[in-house]
Design an enzyme around this catalytic site. Sequence first.
Site, PDB file in Angstrom:
ATOM      1  N   GLY A   1     109.211   7.709 -31.452  1.00  0.00           N
ATOM      2  CA  GLY A   1     108.055   7.056 -30.686  1.00  0.00           C
ATOM      3  C   GLY A   1     106.400   7.665 -30.404  1.00  0.00           C
TER       4      GLY A   1
ATOM      5  N   SER B   1     104.549   7.896 -33.932  1.00  0.00           N
ATOM      6  CA  SER B   1     103.667   7.495 -34.708  1.00  0.00           C
ATOM      7  C   SER B   1     102.829   6.375 -34.471  1.00  0.00           C
ATOM      8  CB  SER B   1     104.201   7.448 -36.186  1.00  0.00           C
ATOM      9  OG  SER B   1     105.107   7.708 -36.617  1.00  0.00           O
TER      10      SER B   1
ATOM     11  N   HIS C   1     105.912   1.835 -41.566  1.00  0.00           N
ATOM     12  CA  HIS C   1     105.293   2.807 -41.132  1.00  0.00           C
ATOM     13  C   HIS C   1     103.987   1.654 -41.225  1.00  0.00           C
ATOM     14  CE1 HIS C   1     105.457   6.449 -38.885  1.00  0.00           C
ATOM     15  NE2 HIS C   1     107.254   6.454 -39.670  1.00  0.00           N
TER      16      HIS C   1
ATOM     17  N   ARG D   1     101.099  -1.168 -39.275  1.00  0.00           N
ATOM     18  CA  ARG D   1      99.780  -1.257 -39.343  1.00  0.00           C
ATOM     19  C   ARG D   1      98.618  -2.097 -39.530  1.00  0.00           C
ATOM     20  NH1 ARG D   1     100.921   4.555 -40.364  1.00  0.00           N
ATOM     21  NH2 ARG D   1     100.790   3.704 -42.587  1.00  0.00           N
TER      22      ARG D   1
ATOM     23  N   GLU E   1      95.949   8.932 -49.074  1.00  0.00           N
ATOM     24  CA  GLU E   1      97.338   9.780 -48.978  1.00  0.00           C
ATOM     25  C   GLU E   1      96.870  11.426 -49.266  1.00  0.00           C
ATOM     26  OE1 GLU E   1     100.014   7.836 -51.247  1.00  0.00           O
ATOM     27  OE2 GLU E   1      99.411   5.479 -50.042  1.00  0.00           O
TER      28      GLU E   1
END
Lengths: 171, 171, 171
Positions: free
Chosen positions: B17, B19, B53, B57, B65
């Site tokens: 957990g 992130s 991921h 968001r 990146e």
Amino acid sequence: MPDKALLTFVLGGARSGKSSHAETLVTVYPAPWVYIATAQAYGDEMRERIALHRARRLDGWQTVEAPLDVADALAAVPEGRPVLLDCLTLWLSNHMLAEHEVETESHRLADVLSRPRGPWFVVSNEVGLGIVPDNALARKFRDAAGRLNQAVAAVSDSVVFMVAGLPMRVK
Amino acid sequence: MPDKALLTFVLGGARSGKSSHAETLVTVYPAPWVYIATAQAYGDEMRERIALHRARRLDGWQTVEAPLDVADALAAVPEGRPVLLDCLTLWLSNHMLAEHEVETESHRLADVLSRPRGPWFVVSNEVGLGIVPDNALARKFRDAAGRLNQAVAAVSDSVVFMVAGLPMRVK
Amino acid sequence: MPDKALLTFVLGGARSGKSSHAETLVTVYPAPWVYIATAQAYGDEMRERIALHRARRLDGWQTVEAPLDVADALAAVPEGRPVLLDCLTLWLSNHMLAEHEVETESHRLADVLSRPRGPWFVVSNEVGLGIVPDNALARKFRDAAGRLNQAVAAVSDSVVFMVAGLPMRVK
């Protein structure tokens, strides 16, 4: 100095700053300090690692190499003298490679550590928080290391778990 | 906003957990937030993980990146803007695969992180708490990751260790 | 006894003293205690391990073997009775070997655990703090175990992380 007869256990993962932290703790006491090294210089990688550890230690240290006979090395330390024993998992690995009875050896060592005769600091690796190893010997080592760490933590006055170079107080 | 120039380090294992927790912390600040992604989409498994991921968001994020040039990406972030850098171990792995000198890169990155210019949050994996890997490259990576985590933790204002989605305060 | 309807989650590595600690916690309550065992005796190593676990438990325990149907086993426990469920990672592994949909099963179990009907104690392994496994199945298991642990920790009233036999309070 009965107030200084304390066992501190510094546990952590690879490269978690265990040895540095334990060195910081032991050198709070006046020199000389006894360094009981359990490492054996098998192979280049380990030799390099030992050399790095040595380079970090300056004057004031008395080094005792005890890949197997740590209990005897501890028995020979004068009363009240600070000790850094680094590390238990290498010691365990040495006994396992020598095909000794590791449960018996572990109980014997935990018994000696339960009666520190000065400020003693013991370093060990936590190795049980990954996936179950494929290899039966690795599983056996992991179990023996876990049991040894439990036995030593049980007789310690203070236990810290290192995370990224920072100590977390466990006991 | 000098009171918001803080470095927070979120460390933990796989699926701990990290992130999510770091996202929760960063989004306490007003948007826009900068997301510096170090992941490279090698293979299906990683592509799927990155997509997951991303899906988490929503608006308000600016994604950069930076599989290798994280220091440059951080230098380009406007003063005071909240940053989530996810994650250091993938960045390290990218440099190792590119055969760069990881110690030098790690020191450079820790140096940049020691001077946050806003509320910066950094995510990393703890990988040193299992059995010693058989593979020499895995051992080298484990050592480099441990050293990098120590360097970043040392310059962080706050360090948390994630256990089953819950933060334990280390610093 | 609404004050006794609490979920406690005991998480830790191999040989970290999880089961012993959970047994100590559950036996604070009056007997009988329900022991829900998820272990299956595949192979000598596991059989020996189960026998060791059994030998530690004395009278007062009601053992239910539930390698897969833990939710049903929990549903059958009388109101207010103390339960020790040991352990989640073996249960997950059993479902994975049976090629069941582990995400669905994990959500179902976490849902049942979110409504304890007595003092319930759940044991699980943390397996995500080592190097990324080479093996794709091991990676899948590691991810599923991490997600399951997060889901159970989220609905627990109390979470402890075991280090060398000592509990660290996480929640």
